[in-house]
Design an enzyme around this catalytic site. Sequence first.
Site, mmCIF file in Angstrom:
data_model
loop_
_atom_site.group_PDB
_atom_site.id
_atom_site.type_symbol
_atom_site.label_atom_id
_atom_site.label_comp_id
_atom_site.label_asym_id
_atom_site.label_seq_id
_atom_site.Cartn_x
_atom_site.Cartn_y
_atom_site.Cartn_z
ATOM 1 N N HIS A 57 -24.341 -3.532 -58.704
ATOM 2 C CA HIS A 57 -23.107 -2.802 -59.004
ATOM 3 C C HIS A 57 -23.564 -1.442 -59.530
ATOM 4 O O HIS A 57 -23.829 -1.289 -60.727
ATOM 5 C CB HIS A 57 -22.271 -3.526 -60.052
ATOM 6 C CG HIS A 57 -22.060 -4.990 -59.788
ATOM 7 N ND1 HIS A 57 -21.414 -5.443 -58.662
ATOM 8 C CD2 HIS A 57 -22.394 -6.091 -60.500
ATOM 9 C CE1 HIS A 57 -21.366 -6.774 -58.709
ATOM 10 N NE2 HIS A 57 -21.958 -7.182 -59.798
ATOM 11 N N HIS A 270 -26.545 -15.599 -58.516
ATOM 12 C CA HIS A 270 -26.777 -16.259 -59.804
ATOM 13 C C HIS A 270 -27.025 -17.758 -59.628
ATOM 14 O O HIS A 270 -28.133 -18.218 -59.856
ATOM 15 C CB HIS A 270 -25.665 -15.997 -60.809
ATOM 16 C CG HIS A 270 -25.413 -14.549 -61.076
ATOM 17 N ND1 HIS A 270 -26.419 -13.675 -61.462
ATOM 18 C CD2 HIS A 270 -24.282 -13.796 -60.981
ATOM 19 C CE1 HIS A 270 -25.915 -12.464 -61.616
ATOM 20 N NE2 HIS A 270 -24.627 -12.502 -61.330
ATOM 21 N N ASP A 321 -28.361 -6.057 -60.235
ATOM 22 C CA ASP A 321 -27.032 -6.389 -60.738
ATOM 23 C C ASP A 321 -26.428 -5.274 -61.591
ATOM 24 O O ASP A 321 -25.973 -4.264 -61.070
ATOM 25 C CB ASP A 321 -27.105 -7.714 -61.493
ATOM 26 C CG ASP A 321 -25.738 -8.346 -61.746
ATOM 27 O OD1 ASP A 321 -24.717 -7.714 -61.422
ATOM 28 O OD2 ASP A 321 -25.689 -9.466 -62.260
#
Length: 455
Positions: A57, A270, A321
């Site tokens: 992100h 994850h 991430d």
Amino acid sequence: MQTIFARQTRTPSGWVQNVRLRIENGAIAKITANATPGDGDARVDTLLPGLANLHSHSFQRAMAGMSEYRAAGQDSFWTWRQLMYRFLDHLSPEQYQAIAALTFMEMLEAGYTAVGEFHYIHHQPGGALYDDPAELSNRVFAAADETGIGLTHLPVLYSYGGAGQQPLTGGQLRFGNSVDGFADLVAQVRRNADRDLPADTRVGIAPHSLRATSPEDLAEVLKIQDGAPVHIHIAEQPAEVKDIQDWLGSRPVEWLLNNAPVGKDWCLIHATHMTEAETRVLATSGAVAGLCPITEANLGDGPFNGAEYLAHGGRFGIGSDSNIRIALPEELRQLEYSQRLRDLARNVMTPGPGSVGDTLYLGAARGGAQALGRAAGQIETGALADLIAVDTSLPALCALTPEQLLDGLCFAAGDGAVTDVWSAGRHQVKQGRHLGREQILAAFRDAVQSLRAAL
């Protein structure tokens, strides 16, 4: 056409000395061992397959350092998320592009050759559409084009505010789409990518999570997959596992494996909280577990069930991430160390006797390429020229044999080991620095200073 001469190269068959590579149209056209350098060759020490950063992100890079102050009570992923929503109230398209460019540049300098951008901000603050619904995807495209990183863009379907189809609220309004609206967005983004970006660009789909979709919406959105990668957040937090089990009657990994066509084009991000049965079935499904060890540690998610997953042949890759820190060897190191701390053991992330560094690095190279739909992950004829060069004269590496080198890179090297990076043949990092570093850094500083001042 370009050529590279490396003193040593890690190929699928092992280490090879004095290798000369010819690159044509972004791919490796020829590999010659025991060669001599030619005029015009880029000359490097040690050549390795580049790794894909399979989960990012990028906008969260601008939040780094803002959430490490403990307020009253116990902080968790859920309290961190509230800061992220406040941050989104002020993020503009121009700031988004500048932050993404800095993030992608840092990834390349760290040795990542491609990124899977899990892109869930689609709308203006409050949820109103931009005049161009693909405005923010276009900003990601501009950042990828400026930096030269390989891009697998993953627009996110985010329809609900929590398990059981709760309504969107607050910062989530920037994410929201119906399945039909999402399908229109993906179609437009794919057209834009075909028109504006290199041929190695991919556009997949990313149902955000089971809690942000529904079984019906998930089945419907898979109709537009069209052979592209599918990524989904799954089982990151214990509360998420409980919520899904209470709603759907199964734990999230179990439910997904039983109700969706999970296979080699899927990446489960994850998968932190799995039972032994879930671990075994996911490992044998052919899908990739997308692990983000630094972020998972930073958010207190918990460690992955790594040893059992590898014992059943599971495929994995790594991602940065939240981008609080972009450091390729450190992600691999954190993955192994999380296993050691949990199991009170050493050398856990390898399915049998052998080098942990080889298992981590080469496994992540193959798994990351698979997750992003890139013909990369190994140095072989026909593969994309996703390559990094490493300086083995550094103190942490200089006394190691080739067979120990990936152990040294993963566990002993600092941030300065990478000298050169090619993404699909685009030679964007030389002598450890991205070619556009100064301009990209200046734009980022302007964007992040104004953004943080508004908070």
